[in-house]
Write an enzyme that holds these catalytic residues in place. Structure first.
Site, mmCIF file in Angstrom:
data_model
loop_
_atom_site.group_PDB
_atom_site.id
_atom_site.type_symbol
_atom_site.label_atom_id
_atom_site.label_comp_id
_atom_site.label_asym_id
_atom_site.label_seq_id
_atom_site.Cartn_x
_atom_site.Cartn_y
_atom_site.Cartn_z
ATOM 1 N N SER A 143 0.828 -1.201 0.000
ATOM 2 C CA SER A 143 0.000 0.000 0.000
ATOM 3 C C SER A 143 0.869 1.260 0.000
ATOM 4 O O SER A 143 1.635 1.477 -0.927
ATOM 5 C CB SER A 143 -0.965 -0.046 1.189
ATOM 6 O OG SER A 143 -1.967 0.921 1.075
ATOM 7 N N ASP A 215 -9.764 -5.329 -4.480
ATOM 8 C CA ASP A 215 -9.218 -4.376 -3.511
ATOM 9 C C ASP A 215 -10.213 -3.242 -3.308
ATOM 10 O O ASP A 215 -10.593 -2.553 -4.258
ATOM 11 C CB ASP A 215 -7.888 -3.822 -4.037
ATOM 12 C CG ASP A 215 -7.105 -3.062 -2.985
ATOM 13 O OD1 ASP A 215 -7.692 -2.164 -2.351
ATOM 14 O OD2 ASP A 215 -5.910 -3.342 -2.814
ATOM 15 N N HIS A 247 -7.375 -5.817 -0.026
ATOM 16 C CA HIS A 247 -6.228 -5.017 0.406
ATOM 17 C C HIS A 247 -5.617 -5.514 1.722
ATOM 18 O O HIS A 247 -4.659 -4.928 2.208
ATOM 19 C CB HIS A 247 -6.688 -3.561 0.585
ATOM 20 C CG HIS A 247 -5.586 -2.550 0.516
ATOM 21 N ND1 HIS A 247 -4.944 -2.195 -0.654
ATOM 22 C CD2 HIS A 247 -4.996 -1.791 1.488
ATOM 23 C CE1 HIS A 247 -4.037 -1.276 -0.423
ATOM 24 N NE2 HIS A 247 -4.031 -1.023 0.874
#
Length: 268
Positions: A143, A215, A247
Site C-alpha cells: 500500500s 481491492d 487489500h
C-alpha cells in the site's frame, strides 16, 4: 542502538531495536529478522498507512520464507513518533503516514524525513550493527509502503537490485491517497509519484507488483496508470492482477512467498 527484544523465529532471530535517528530527530523503532543461515542479502519491507514496524513482522509470514532463502528482513516504522511530532486527525496524514518522503513544508519539515531515514540513516545503523551485505539490497512494501518501495527504487537505482510491491499506491498525484499528503509534506506530489517518475525516465530495477481485483481501495491506487507507464517504458517488471483478492494482510501473506523468491533470485 538498543535491543528491545529478540526471539527465536524459524531457526533465526526476530529482533526489535530502537535508536536515535539523525534524520527524524526522534527515537525510531525497527524490526530485523536474521535467518540462521543468512547469506548477507537484505530485504527492506515498508508498511502501509496506520502501521508500525510490527504489522508485517507479525502478520505477513515473511520470516519463514526468508529463512529458507537466507534473506534478512528489515521492518522500519512508517513515520517519526512522539509528543513533539506533528500529527493530524486524518489517518492518512501525520504519525503512521510518512509516505517515505522528506518533508520540506511547515511543521512537517522538522521530523518527517522518512526518505533520508530509509535510504541513509537506518541502513547506516543496520549495516554497522549486523553482518550484512550492503551491495545486496532489495525493497518491498504494501500500500503506502508499496508506494515507498517503488519511488525509492526509482530514485536510488544503484542501491536496490530488485523491487516489489503489494497493492501499491502508484499514482498518488492523481489520488486522495497522495495528493493532499504529498502537497502538505513537500508541495510537489508529482515528484514522489512512481508513475510520473517512470514516465519521466527514471530507471526501475527488476520489479514484481501484485494487486487484488477486489481491492476495496483499488480506485485510490492508480494501478492502470502505472501499468500503462510500465508498458510505455518497456520496464523489466511483472504486474499481476490477482482475481478476488482485497487489500488486507491475507492478500500480503498469500503472495509473500512469490515476493521473497523473486528477491532471493535477484540478490543471490
Amino acid at each position: 542502538m538498543k535491543t528491545l527484544s529478540e526471539n527465536r523465529c524459524f531457526g533465526g532471530t526476530q529482533g526489535v531495536y530502537s535508536h536515535t535517528s539523525d534524520a527524524t530527530g526522534t527515537q525510531m523503532t525497527f524490526g530485523l529478522f536474521k535467518p540462521e543461515h543468512a547469506t548477507g542479502a537484505v530485504l527492506w519491507y515498508l508498511s502501509g498507512l496506520t502501521c508500525t514496524h510490527e504489522n508485517a513482522m507479525t502478520k505477513a509470514g515473511l520470516q519463514g520464507w526468508a529463512a529458507n532463502a537466507g534473506l534478512s528482513l528489515v521492518f522500519p516504522d512508517t513515520s517519526p513518533r512522539g509528543e513533539s511530532v506533528p500529527d493530524d486527525d486524518d489517518y492518512a496524514m501525520g504519525q503512521g503516514a510518512g509516505f517515505y518522503v522528506d518533508a520540506s513544508q511547515g511543521e512537517w519539515a522538522r521530523h518527517f524525513q522518512m526518505e533520508s531515514y530509509i535510504t541513509k540513516d537506518l541502513p547506516e545503523v543496520v549495516f554497522t550493527a549486523f553482518d550484512l551485505d550492503d551491495t545486496r539490497q532489495g525493497i518491498t512494501g504494501h500500500s503506502m509502503g508499496g508506494h515507498g518501495a517503488l519511488t525509492l527504487a526509482l530514485k536510488e537505482p544503484t542501491r536496490y537490485r530488485s523491487v516489489s510491491a503489494l497493492a501499491p499506491i502508484c499514482n498518488p498525484s492523481a489520488s486522495d491517497w497522495g495528493t493532499p499528503q504529498l502537497t502538505a509534506y513537500t508541495g510537489r506530489p508529482a515528484s514522489h509519484d512512481a508513475t510520473v517518475l517512470l514516465t519521466d525516465g527514471a530507471h526501475l530495477p527488476p520489479a514484481l507488483i501484485d494487486t487484488g481485483t477486489s481491492d476495496q481501495f483499488y480506485d485510490k491506487l492508480g494501478t492502470a496508470a502505472f501499468a500503462a507507464a510500465l508498458a510505455e517504458t518497456k520496464s523489466e517488471a511483472t504486474l499481476n492482477l490477482r482475481r478476488g483478492y482485497d487489500h488486507s494482510y491475507f492478500f500480503v501473506s498469500t503472495f509473500a512467498p512469490d515476493h521473497v523468491a523473486f528477491h532471493a533470485e535477484h540478490l543471490a
